[in-house]
Design a protein around this motif. Sequence first.
Motif, PDB file in Angstrom:
ATOM      1  N   GLY A 305       0.824  -1.191   0.000  1.00 18.99           N
ATOM      2  CA  GLY A 305       0.000   0.000   0.000  1.00 18.99           C
ATOM      3  C   GLY A 305       0.865   1.250   0.000  1.00 18.99           C
ATOM      4  O   GLY A 305       2.080   1.199  -0.211  1.00 18.99           O
ATOM      5  N   SER A 309      -2.045   7.187   1.564  1.00 21.45           N
ATOM      6  CA  SER A 309      -3.455   6.881   1.817  1.00 21.45           C
ATOM      7  C   SER A 309      -3.898   7.393   3.183  1.00 21.45           C
ATOM      8  O   SER A 309      -5.101   7.442   3.471  1.00 21.45           O
ATOM      9  CB  SER A 309      -3.692   5.374   1.730  1.00 21.45           C
ATOM     10  N   ASP A 328      -1.643   8.221  -5.906  1.00 20.03           N
ATOM     11  CA  ASP A 328      -1.377   8.810  -4.594  1.00 20.03           C
ATOM     12  C   ASP A 328      -1.903  10.238  -4.536  1.00 20.03           C
ATOM     13  O   ASP A 328      -2.499  10.663  -3.533  1.00 20.03           O
ATOM     14  CB  ASP A 328       0.125   8.818  -4.299  1.00 20.03           C
ATOM     15  N   THR A 331      -5.614  10.333  -4.177  1.00 20.26           N
ATOM     16  CA  THR A 331      -6.001   9.993  -2.808  1.00 20.26           C
ATOM     17  C   THR A 331      -5.789  11.169  -1.867  1.00 20.26           C
ATOM     18  O   THR A 331      -6.657  11.473  -1.034  1.00 20.26           O
ATOM     19  CB  THR A 331      -5.196   8.775  -2.315  1.00 20.26           C
ATOM     20  N   ASN A 335      -8.704  13.164   0.202  1.00 20.44           N
ATOM     21  CA  ASN A 335      -8.655  13.218   1.664  1.00 20.44           C
ATOM     22  C   ASN A 335      -8.483  14.633   2.212  1.00 20.44           C
ATOM     23  O   ASN A 335      -8.327  14.817   3.420  1.00 20.44           O
ATOM     24  CB  ASN A 335      -7.516  12.332   2.180  1.00 20.44           C
TER      25      ASN A 335
END
Length: 445
Positions: A305, A309, A328, A331, A335
């Motif tokens: 992973g 994240s 990435d 993500t 977020n």
Amino acid sequence: MNQQVQEVYEEVLRRNPNEPEFHQAVHEVLTSLSPVIDRQPEFAEYALLDRLVEPERQILFRVPWVDDSGKVQVNRGYRIEFNSVLGPYKGGLRFHHSVNRNIIKFLGFEQIFKNALTGQGIGGGKGGSDFDPHGKTDNEIMRFCQAFMTELSRHIGDKTDVPAGDIGVGAREIGYLFGQYRRLTNRYETGVLTGKGLDWGGSLARTEATGYGTVMFAQNMLADRGMDLEGMTVAVSGAGNVAIYAIEKAQQFGAKPVTFSDSSGWVYDKDGIDLDLLKEIKEVKRGRVADYVAQRPTAELHTDGSLWSVPCDVALPCATQNELHEDDARTLVANGCKVVAEGANMPCTPEAIDIFQEASVLYAPGKAANAGGVAVSALEMQQNASRARWTFDQVEESLALIMKDIHDTCLATADEFGSPGDYVLGANAAGFVRVAKAMRAQGVI
């Protein structure tokens, strides 16, 4: 791209095949320069761009050394002296198995503009070897450094080329390199290397400078938008010098760093990084990230992973080139990440950068955000030249002023060339203009 700029890039591709990182670095800079050349075509005269993308000197040499079992090992050494128009070549030495001419050329090219942005009168260069210090004894590292410096010493000097450390080259390696240089030259030329020990010519705050400078730059980006690092969650990659001191400075600003990584995996610590423990493992014991998790109940070790994240307000990629990819970036944006400041050299892929800019995430390229290390190296050279010793606070204060100046210069230059808030264009254009003016003034050389 401006047509003339495009032709220069195509010639770079033709003359430098199979060098993708170098192509990437050149493409990023040249793309930013199109509006500069459109407005100031004199900067494309006398093949200035063609000379800019061609190193002044490329040095490749054999490094034979003897391991502890008595077996002769052979590595390759590199020094790319890219551009000295603003001062002696300045840039680190990287000891890592991934090192090749392509990597050193990309790093040396980036260094031209990074060093120009500091305003410290230093040119751009880079060097290293495919030797990997991991798993080697101190005696093996010493013998390798002595063999490496035996050849490198012919090409460096405090008014010619001043190497420093990079990945795999810390205070230990700099000490062995300096000792061999002194032995070979019979001169105590403290300014020939930076990152030296504090007892023999090093500068206070040099160890902390790159990581501190990256966080200072991020703080300046936030301050320009009326925000602050206080209370923000920070994701950091890497666990070397840059990452450790980025974590330290972020904590000093009241932020909460929660990740770090090395080649064996990455760590998420929900309560925030225990910096003393991380320093003990990485700087004293030279251990792996798993050693931290074994002693820290709140920490999780991940071997797959991506650490990107982890939800965060600020992302500081501090490991190596092209570590943060398109997925990435998506993500991080999803977020709610507000700021990305590069602590490593070119850690974000072009696709990732595009996503950050399209989403209006504040993004700072390494040539601006991680310039603190070379800035304090230049301050170390200044102290060496005057045989002075500055306090930690004096150096840190100077570093803060330099990082603020770089930040403000990037913004002002981006505004000037019609792209407000674009730190990539601002950094590339500002560094280029300083170099280009000097190249024009000094003639075709």
